[in-house]
Design an enzyme around this catalytic site. Structure first.
Site: not given
Length: 307
Positions: A15, A98, A103, A106, A145
């Site tokens: 992302k 991080a 990551g 996702a 997220d």
């Protein structure tokens, strides 16, 4: 007698916050954002199967032992949407942790998509059930997220991540992602943010297919977390400088809370050349080349084998 093994493989694209404005902070501590996100054809791969002992194992160049621990975000997602039945999960970790490119979120979103597809296959249905509003609430509880990563398509995201407005026809810009191999603490970056109430995004472009118009618009936006991240991690400045030196790079910016930065290009061969040049001078950095709109690969792929 033969038996079908059923599994799914799901791509988890990185992302990218093309711009990120912090517009406020709620009384519960959550920050309010206004961000334009896109997804690259660079990412992790999640594989789920109803066969095997269950649990999570991790491999790949960015794998670390703690990723398979009990608190892993993939395990939390599977527990919520798969239930108590055994589910074997494998994560091919390609994205640094991080690093500001979502990551973990996702991977959780890919696990969610995979669980829906796997449940449909096990039950003999032609297609997964549709996501529900209750799913969105549960995903938000797993990680703010995660909901925006479920469709893995460009979007304007507002609030704490729950207000998602899809963006159609974003140009598939070639992109170079660079991480200096330094982890940045998101809470620390937010804590150093001097002003929490900043202007929202400018009025969105009328046509996201207009390559140059969108680049001009993006150039007038910002990442409000970039300045505090530079205080915490000066290496971000070195990455931005390395990307910005290339005359073909049209936009450089940090993604999320860092430390990964990106450069947007017009032509793929220009992006590849820039990545090679940076790799030559900074061999220890994580550097990848791809295109935006990588979410096209994010649909779960059914795997069947016979034993």
């Amino acid at each position: 007698m033969t038996k079908d093994k059923i599994g799914v493989e799901v791509f988890a694209p990185a992302k990218i916050n093309l711009c990120l404005h912090v517009t406020g902070q709620r009384s519960d501590g959550y920050h309010l954002l206004d961000t334009l996100v896109a997804f690259a054809d660079i990412g992790d791969t999640v594989t789920l199967s109803v066969d095997g002992p269950g649990g999570l194992d991790v491999s790949g160049p960015e794998a670390t032992p703690d990723l398979a621990g009990d608190g892993n975000i993939m395990s939390a997602t599977a527990a919520r949407f798969w239930g108590e039945e055994a589910l074997s999960m494998h994560l091919d970790k390609q994205l640094p942790i991080a690093s500001g490119i979502g990551g973990g979120s996702a991977d959780a979103a890919a696990t969610y998509r995979g669980v829906l597809a796997l449940r449909a296959a096990v039950e003999g249905r032609d297609a997964p059930r549709d996501p529900t509003a209750e799913d969105a609430v549960a995903l938000m509880e797993i990680g703010a997220d995660v909901p925006m990563c479920v469709p893995s398509t460009p979007a304007r995201v507002q609030g704490i991540g729950e207000q998602i407005t899809p963006i159609s026809d974003l140009h598939p810009y070639p992109i170079v992602l660079v991480n200096p191999r330094v982890q940045v603490s998101t809470p620390t970056v937010f804590k150093r943010l001097a002003r929490k109430e900043n202007p929202a995004l400018d009025r969105l472009p009328r046509d996201f297919e207009d390559r140059d118009l969108v680049l001009d618009w993006l150039g007038a936006q910002r990442n409000d977390l970039q300045a505090p991240a530079l205080e915490v991690c000066p290496e971000v400045g070195a990455v931005l400088e390395a990307l910005g030196k290339d005359q073909a790079c049209r936009l450089t910016r940090m993604s999320g809370s860092g430390a990964t930065c990106f450069g947007l290009f017009i032509r793929m061969h220009e992006a590849t050349a820039a990545a090679e040049a940076i790799s030559a001078t900074h061999p220890g950095w994580w550097i990848r080349v791809g295109r935006l709109k990588g979410g096209r690969r994010a649909a779960p792929q059914l795997i069947r084998s016979t034993t």
